[in-house]
Write a protein that holds these residues in place. Sequence first.
Motif: not given
Length: 301
Positions: A30-39
């Motif tokens: 994704a872009h951006p990816a840092q905010h994601s809760l998926s991890p």
Amino acid sequence: MPNKQRLNSSDFLWPENTINGATKVYGLLAHPAQHSLSPLLHNQGFAANQINAVYLAFDSGGHDGAALTTSLRTLDLAGCNLSLPDKETVLPFLDELTPDARLIGAVNTVKNNNGYLIGSNTDGRGFVQGLVTAGIDLHNSRVVLLGAGAAARAILVALAQAETQQLQVFQRRTSVHFVQLQQLLDALGQAVITARDWSELAQVDWQQVDLVINATNLGFGDHQGASPLALSQLQQLPTTASVWDVIYQPRQSELLRLAQSCGLATHNGLAMLLYQADLAFQIWTGQHLPLRQLQNYLKIK
């Protein structure tokens, strides 16, 4: 915000073993990816099911679909999730698409079977699972769906499969998404679904609407603070109606804030995030995420 809260060790599961040479790698492109809760969601799933795997977030900015799928094969990622625009750009480079993904024209989940990449779309079914869990009776619901992008088309297909009573979809006629919407409706062949231009929102009889779904980006990112509907339109909805948004950053979009001020039930995109992730996790592993713990943590109603 859930990702800022202190984690409760009694509610969450963490792997006892360290990462090793046999650990499978999954990830979000994704872009951006840092905010994601998926991890957080998927790593909890691996821990709960004692699966030797890890899920990471990779920023895909600037890379086309060919480069992304080559990376999946070269690095032997076991699977990945995708966000826009990657949901659409990878399509020509996948080896197989599920029927729903082909119909929608977008994938959010890829499984890597020894270099053979299979694309699926769990967005719409995840969203509908959130509706059902919240007690929405789709068989008797008259729905307004705002937008016709990848997420909206996935939701549309899932609503059609759930035999929703009536569905009006709004998108600007000048957009390429309107063409994709018309092609999708032709393929579905359901008379209860109608495609309408955005300008026709002014003609909606809001008193005859039970459910409003925002699948546009109005309220997110550069459009934060914007709402696809005016307060005057929301005020016309019956008190039993509910308003849903696919957005979960911020937790309360401007649309939901306005709807809440009218006394309407509101739901953000966290339910969709969780249930589409659970469906993706099943595709990869055949197991479920620890839904009860994650529902509590995300405060999903």
